[in-house]
Structures are given as C-alpha cells and as structure tokens.
Design a protein around this motif. Structure first.
Motif, mmCIF file in Angstrom:
data_model
loop_
_atom_site.group_PDB
_atom_site.id
_atom_site.type_symbol
_atom_site.label_atom_id
_atom_site.label_comp_id
_atom_site.label_asym_id
_atom_site.label_seq_id
_atom_site.Cartn_x
_atom_site.Cartn_y
_atom_site.Cartn_z
ATOM 1 N N ALA A 1 -5.998 12.628 -6.959
ATOM 2 C CA ALA A 1 -6.972 11.947 -7.218
ATOM 3 C C ALA A 1 -8.154 13.166 -8.361
ATOM 4 O O ALA A 1 -8.927 12.767 -8.549
ATOM 5 N N THR A 2 -6.827 14.760 -8.300
ATOM 6 C CA THR A 2 -8.396 15.579 -8.383
ATOM 7 C C THR A 2 -7.261 17.161 -9.059
ATOM 8 O O THR A 2 -6.369 16.617 -8.212
ATOM 9 N N GLY A 3 -7.699 17.979 -9.739
ATOM 10 C CA GLY A 3 -6.802 18.579 -9.782
ATOM 11 C C GLY A 3 -6.753 20.032 -9.261
ATOM 12 O O GLY A 3 -5.115 20.387 -9.121
ATOM 13 N N THR A 4 -7.709 19.906 -8.459
ATOM 14 C CA THR A 4 -7.879 20.759 -7.298
ATOM 15 C C THR A 4 -6.219 20.767 -5.990
ATOM 16 O O THR A 4 -5.356 20.955 -6.097
ATOM 17 N N ALA B 1 0.837 -0.935 0.470
ATOM 18 C CA ALA B 1 -0.149 -0.333 -0.033
ATOM 19 C C ALA B 1 1.073 1.054 -0.049
ATOM 20 O O ALA B 1 2.078 1.300 -0.016
ATOM 21 N N TYR B 2 0.128 2.292 -0.508
ATOM 22 C CA TYR B 2 0.794 3.835 0.072
ATOM 23 C C TYR B 2 1.933 4.244 -0.745
ATOM 24 O O TYR B 2 2.907 4.962 -0.572
ATOM 25 N N GLY B 3 1.963 3.053 -2.217
ATOM 26 C CA GLY B 3 3.054 3.874 -2.987
ATOM 27 C C GLY B 3 4.459 3.404 -2.883
ATOM 28 O O GLY B 3 5.539 2.968 -3.675
ATOM 29 N N SER B 4 4.304 1.508 -2.183
ATOM 30 C CA SER B 4 5.396 0.580 -1.859
ATOM 31 C C SER B 4 5.412 0.241 -2.665
ATOM 32 O O SER B 4 6.164 -0.930 -3.356
ATOM 33 N N ASP B 5 4.244 0.013 -3.702
ATOM 34 C CA ASP B 5 4.092 -1.315 -4.991
ATOM 35 C C ASP B 5 5.311 -1.396 -6.135
ATOM 36 O O ASP B 5 5.252 0.268 -6.602
ATOM 37 N N GLU B 6 5.498 -1.946 -7.010
ATOM 38 C CA GLU B 6 6.656 -2.199 -8.188
ATOM 39 C C GLU B 6 5.343 -1.396 -9.291
ATOM 40 O O GLU B 6 6.406 -0.321 -10.331
ATOM 41 N N LYS C 1 -3.872 1.973 -1.778
ATOM 42 C CA LYS C 1 -4.808 1.700 -2.877
ATOM 43 C C LYS C 1 -3.733 2.170 -3.640
ATOM 44 O O LYS C 1 -4.758 2.714 -4.758
ATOM 45 N N HIS C 2 -2.679 3.130 -3.304
ATOM 46 C CA HIS C 2 -1.970 4.160 -4.690
ATOM 47 C C HIS C 2 -1.589 3.551 -5.914
ATOM 48 O O HIS C 2 -1.614 4.046 -7.226
#
Length: 339
Positions: free
Chosen positions: A57-60, A29-34, A237-238
């Motif tokens: 997730a958003t432009g703002t 999780a949190y960006g640790s995935d390949e 779920k980055h």
C-alpha cells in the motif's frame, strides 16, 4: 494550485472505475482471487520479461521490503545521500532488513555516477566482522531532485554492481515520469540494465494507495511474500490493490498520466523562467527545483500557489511538483494573474 507534492492528487478515473466495478462481489482473500492472479502476467508483458509482482500500500513498504530480500541484516546498501530511503523513510531500511546499514555517497543532481560508485565501493575498508560490506546499490528513478538516469547511466551502474557482485535496486516512486521523459521501453532502464528489483510507483500518479514490488529475479518472490506478511503489509482484500495496478497499466494510463505531469511541470518552468527564475537542476520529470526572487515567490503565494521552500539547496530555492491532474490551462492563466 497545489504544487506541494504529487501526493495531493486524487486517484484517476480509470482506477476509480475499476474499483467501482470490483466493489460489488465477494472474492477469495490474500491474493487468491482471479484479479490478483493476473498481475505477474500483465507486468511480464509490460517489461517483456517474466517477473513476479507483490503489491503493497505504500512506497516505503515497497522500498524496504524489497531491500530486505536483497541484503543481509549485517550488510550495506549504497545510495545517494539525497535518496528517499536515506532522507525520508526514518529507520525503515534498518527495521525491515533487521539491521542493514545505509552507506550514502554524493553525486550531481542526486545521481550516482558509475566511476565514483566504483571508487566508493572499492574504498570501503574491510575489517571483517567489524565493518559493513556493501551488498546492494539503490538508485532512484526519477531522482529526488527531479532528474532522470538515462539507459546508459543505469547500465553503467549495473556493470559496477556485477563487477563487485552486488544487487541493484531501483526506487521507482516516479518511474512512470522517467519512462515518459526518456520515451524508452521500461526494460531498457531496469532488467536489461542490471536491475534486480524495482518499487513500481502508482500512488503518486493516479492510483488510490498501491505501489508494486516488481522482481526481475523471480527466485526472490517467496522471501518477499514472507517479509510482506511478517511486516503487516499483506492485505486480506488483496484484489483491490491488484485492481488498481491493472487499471493503472492498462492502455498505458500510467504513461499518459506521467506525460501530462511532465508537460505541466514544463509549462510552469517556462512561466517561472520568463519572470526571472532559474532552474537549480535540470527538469526531466514532474519536479522543479527553482531559484525564485523573493518578490516572485510572494506573488505566487498571493496568487494561490502552494509549494515548498527547499533550504538544503539554498535559501532562495523552492520545489514545485506537478501531478497527473494539474490544470495546464490554469498555469497559462498565471501570466495574466502575475501581471
């Protein structure tokens, strides 16, 4: 035919396929995935420079979190008065930066001009702690009125920022449309022109829900990651954000989608001009701002078109936005329908 916004479009097949393939297994999780680990390398290749990529997730969120690392809570951000951060993001900049103030100025077709920018910055009264000093300039590419900065125009603004020791940020919600219009390398209108960070838009142009903060000054990465977490924009779920971005830029899907949207806008512009409309501003990307006779506006609505009046530009001005999936053949059929 919905020309109200490019936000009404679905996500494109390439993104859907990539998400489907990634939907069947577990991953850290949190960006640790390949998959997430590929972002920096992929975008470094795209921009021909080492960059750091932080998806949200958003432009703002992309705009405001970026600015939170570029200015202090008591600093100022110079922008065009039509800028999305000024007109359409509530008090988001102040909220995310802890108090930074927007310093809006004017310019033709929603563009900042280097000479006027220089004069505006130089004309800010310095009353020490009693005043707000500019610390950053924010430009939008393509602009809120559908126009595009040339590489020379961005470079001239970058030079003014260097002269006054200011950061330069680019709101790139429709960056793909600008690059497709200019037919240039993405580097030519970003870091080579002096841009420190860009919100790299994807949601409007075929992604499901993701925009990327791309940092050309990679030393800012830690601050951006902290700001993203603190503001509630770090996805557990980055990998599903990363999956969208990788599919979006693979095989130049982002440019193909943008080129189609631009082409659709051109086809619609030709049709409207041929029936008595005039462009309120040049059409560079996928947005049209058009002066329509009342009778023609009514006929278009009767034919099923959805679009917005834009009273800030005049009582007879309307905005049409084409998307990556706009049916150009359907636009051609409008000739017969309107007759």
């Amino acid at each position: 035919m919905n020309f109200a916004s490019d936000n009404v479009s679905p996500f494109c097949p390439e993104v859907l396929e990539a998400l489907t393939l990634e939907a069947s297994s577990n991953a850290p999780a949190y960006g640790s995935d390949e998959i997430s680990q590929q972002l920096d390398r992929t975008f470094s290749d795209l921009f021909d420079k080492e960059v750091a990529v932080i998806p949200v997730a958003t432009g703002t969120a992309a705009n405001c979190i970026s600015l939170s690392a570029l200015v202090t809570p008591y600093g100022g951000v110079v922008c065009h008065h039509e800028a999305h951060i000024n007109e359409d993001e509530s008090t988001g900049v102040a909220f995310f930066t802890g108090g930074a103030k927007l310093l809006p100025m004017d310019g033709p077709t929603a563009k900042l001009e280097a000479t006027a920018l220089d004069a505006f910055i130089s004309g800010q009264v310095n009353r020490g702690v009693h005043s707000v000093a500019p610390e950053c300039v924010a430009i939008t590419q393509a602009t809120e009125l559908g126009t595009v900065y040339s590489p020379a125009e961005v470079t001239a603004i970058g030079d003014i920022c260097k002269k006054h020791d200011l950061r330069l940020f680019m709101d790139g919600a429709r960056f793909a449309n600008a690059v497709a219009h200019l037919d240039c390398h993405p580097a030519d209108i970003t870091w080579k022109a002096g841009v420190d960070a860009i919100s790299f838009g994807a949601t409007k142009n075929g992604a499901m829900a993701v925009d990327a903060i791309v940092l050309f000054d990679t030393s800012l990465k830690g601050r951006i990651e902290q700001a993203r977490k603190r503001s509630g924009h770090l996805h557990s779920k980055h990998r599903y954000l990363a999956t969208q971005l990788l599919a979006y830029v693979k095989n130049d899907v982002w440019l193909k989608n943008a080129a189609h949207a631009n082409q659709a806008a051109s086809a619609l512009a030709d049709l409207l001009i041929g029936r008595g409309a005039t462009l309120a501003h040049p059409k560079d990307g996928n947005e049209l701002f058009v002066k329509l006779p009342a009778e023609l506006a009514a006929k278009l609505r009767d034919a099923g078109l959805m679009f917005h009046a834009w009273p800030s530009l005049g009582a007879d001005v309307y905005r049409f936005v084409a998307a990556w999936n706009t049916d150009i053949a359907q636009i051609s059929e409008l000739h017969t329908t309107l007759r």
